[in-house]
Write an enzyme that holds these catalytic residues in place. Structure first.
Site, mmCIF file in Angstrom:
data_model
loop_
_atom_site.group_PDB
_atom_site.id
_atom_site.type_symbol
_atom_site.label_atom_id
_atom_site.label_comp_id
_atom_site.label_asym_id
_atom_site.label_seq_id
_atom_site.Cartn_x
_atom_site.Cartn_y
_atom_site.Cartn_z
ATOM 1 N N GLY A 1 4.613 -10.417 4.021
ATOM 2 C CA GLY A 1 5.362 -10.323 5.267
ATOM 3 C C GLY A 1 4.717 -11.127 6.389
ATOM 4 N N MET B 1 0.840 -1.200 0.000
ATOM 5 C CA MET B 1 0.000 0.000 0.000
ATOM 6 C C MET B 1 0.882 1.259 0.000
ATOM 7 S SD MET B 1 -3.412 -0.946 2.066
ATOM 8 C CE MET B 1 -2.805 -0.663 3.714
ATOM 9 N N GLN C 1 -10.424 -2.826 2.079
ATOM 10 C CA GLN C 1 -9.936 -3.482 3.296
ATOM 11 C C GLN C 1 -9.951 -2.563 4.505
ATOM 12 O OE1 GLN C 1 -5.993 -4.293 1.452
ATOM 13 N NE2 GLN C 1 -5.161 -3.805 3.455
ATOM 14 N N ARG D 1 1.995 2.499 9.844
ATOM 15 C CA ARG D 1 1.193 3.146 10.898
ATOM 16 C C ARG D 1 2.057 3.616 12.071
ATOM 17 N NH1 ARG D 1 -3.199 -0.717 9.237
ATOM 18 N NH2 ARG D 1 -4.749 0.622 8.263
ATOM 19 N N GLY E 1 10.643 -2.923 5.862
ATOM 20 C CA GLY E 1 9.863 -4.170 5.842
ATOM 21 C C GLY E 1 9.488 -4.519 4.407
ATOM 22 N N HIS E 2 8.935 -3.523 3.685
ATOM 23 C CA HIS E 2 8.603 -3.753 2.272
ATOM 24 C C HIS E 2 9.868 -4.086 1.479
ATOM 25 C CE1 HIS E 2 5.443 -0.694 3.525
ATOM 26 N NE2 HIS E 2 4.699 -1.681 3.091
HETATM 27 P P1 AMP Z 1 1.315 -2.988 3.485
HETATM 28 O O1 AMP Z 1 1.881 -1.927 2.602
HETATM 29 O O2 AMP Z 1 1.211 -2.586 4.919
HETATM 30 O O3 AMP Z 1 0.048 -3.601 2.927
HETATM 31 O O4 AMP Z 1 2.373 -4.164 3.491
HETATM 32 C C1 AMP Z 1 2.798 -4.767 2.286
HETATM 33 C C2 AMP Z 1 3.544 -6.033 2.602
HETATM 34 O O5 AMP Z 1 4.690 -5.731 3.408
HETATM 35 C C3 AMP Z 1 2.706 -7.031 3.404
HETATM 36 O O6 AMP Z 1 2.938 -8.333 2.895
HETATM 37 C C4 AMP Z 1 3.240 -6.870 4.800
HETATM 38 O O7 AMP Z 1 3.086 -8.029 5.608
HETATM 39 C C5 AMP Z 1 4.701 -6.577 4.533
HETATM 40 N N1 AMP Z 1 5.298 -5.909 5.694
HETATM 41 C C6 AMP Z 1 4.870 -4.789 6.314
HETATM 42 N N2 AMP Z 1 5.637 -4.504 7.377
HETATM 43 C C7 AMP Z 1 6.581 -5.467 7.441
HETATM 44 C C8 AMP Z 1 7.667 -5.750 8.328
HETATM 45 N N3 AMP Z 1 7.950 -4.972 9.368
HETATM 46 N N4 AMP Z 1 8.426 -6.836 8.083
HETATM 47 C C9 AMP Z 1 8.148 -7.658 7.035
HETATM 48 N N5 AMP Z 1 7.145 -7.441 6.158
HETATM 49 C C10 AMP Z 1 6.375 -6.374 6.363
#
Ligand code: AMP
Length: 293
Positions: A148, A31, A62, A188, A37-38
């Site tokens: 993740g 997103m 979502q 967040r 993490g990404h």
């Molecule tokens: P989001 O942009 O929050 O939808 O996250 C996109 C992807 O990045 C999802 O698969 C998350 O699980 C992964 N993700 C977000 N934060 C982390 C993190 N701290 N460590 C590993 N993967 C992460």
């Protein structure tokens, strides 16, 4: 790096890579508001695949009506610069109407898994997640898609959806990336004040204490949860939404860890910000990755 906004264009670019160039495609849905993490998902995709496609799409279906869809951080210019640095080949950043055209009416629900844990606290959330991931997998048709462990339940649901509906992508789950304090990276976290950010380290501290107790021989779900709960209750800025221990595949409640992996997951409000974290016990899993905060 090409930035694509239209799904037809993304489909034809991906088809060409697959058919004419015979290249493997790794796909990382996000997103945006990208952080380490990404980037660890992208790193993994880069290592395993010839071509890396990253989607940046804040998915309205979502988010609940009282949630932060409108205020969710969006900065495609910054994200695109980071993605170019990471040698990403394609960024798919469609507008909402491109994914949900007028009269859109087809949703994917993973029954029995989507109403537990995060789904109990956030009705409709996972229906939105699995629907958008199904659409994105059909647009990109990757060989591998990367998710993740941070969003453990999401990864479990997506694996189940992919299996049940015969998507061809293989799902790869990447370990949680954390700040030095232990706080799991999340877009967040930007909502936290400096004081709250310090307090937020309690989530990981609580889970680590449960893990240590498990390693020292405590296998009772109730007692492991109590250990985590007691730690969080000592932090005045924290308010527990839930702490739970469930089978890491079926999400059935686990009273005692025996021969299957158990997911200890929690959601905790730090001030007004709701954070989630988890640890898997009972089966060797990848270790968390720490980055400098
Ligand atoms: P989001 O942009 O929050 O939808 O996250 C996109 C992807 O990045 C999802 O698969 C998350 O699980 C992964 N993700 C977000 N934060 C982390 C993190 N701290 N460590 C590993 N993967 C992460």
């Amino acid at each position: 790096m090409e930035i694509i906004n239209r799904r037809k264009r993304m489909m034809s670019a991906a088809r060409k890579l697959r058919r004419e160039e015979n290249r493997t495609i790794g796909f990382v849905p996000t997103m945006g508001a990208l952080h380490e993490g990404h980037l660890s998902l992208i790193h993994e995709a880069r290592a395993m695949c010839d071509v890396v496609v990253v989607s940046v799409f804040v998915n309205p279906t979502q988010f609940g009506p009282a949630e932060d869809f409108n205020s969710y951080p969006r900065d495609l210019t910054r994200d695109a610069a980071l993605l170019a640095e990471y040698n990403v080949d394609y960024v798919f950043a469609p507008p909402v109407e491109e994914i949900y055209p007028p009269e859109f009416s087809t949703y994917v629900t993973v029954e029995g898994l989507s109403d537990k844990l995060e789904g109990a606290a956030r009705p409709e959330h996972f229906r939105g997640v699995t629907t958008v991931v199904a659409i994105l997998l059909n647009v990109v048709k990757p060989d591998f898609a990367f998710f993740g462990q941070k969003d453990a339940q999401q990864a479990i649901l997506i694996k189940r959806m992919v299996r049940d509906l015969s998507f061809s992508a293989e799902i790869v789950v990447v370990p949680i990336v954390r700040e030095e304090s232990g706080l799991a990276l999340s877009s967040r976290n930007n909502y936290l004040t400096a004081e709250e950010r310090k307090a937020a380290a309690v989530l990981h501290r609580a889970l680590s204490q449960a893990r240590s107790a498990y390693e020292e021989g405590e296998h009772s779900g109730g007692r492991l949860i109590e250990i985590a709960r007691a730690t969080i209750e000592k932090e005045p800025l924290a308010r527990i939404d839930y702490i739970s221990m469930n089978d890491a595949e079926t999400l059935a409640k686990v009273d005692k860890i025996e021969d299957r992996a158990a997911l200890v997951s929690l959601a905790v409000f730090i001030g007004n910000t709701r954070l989630i974290d988890n640890v898997v016990l009972g089966k060797a899993k990848g270790h968390d990755v720490a980055v400098a905060g």
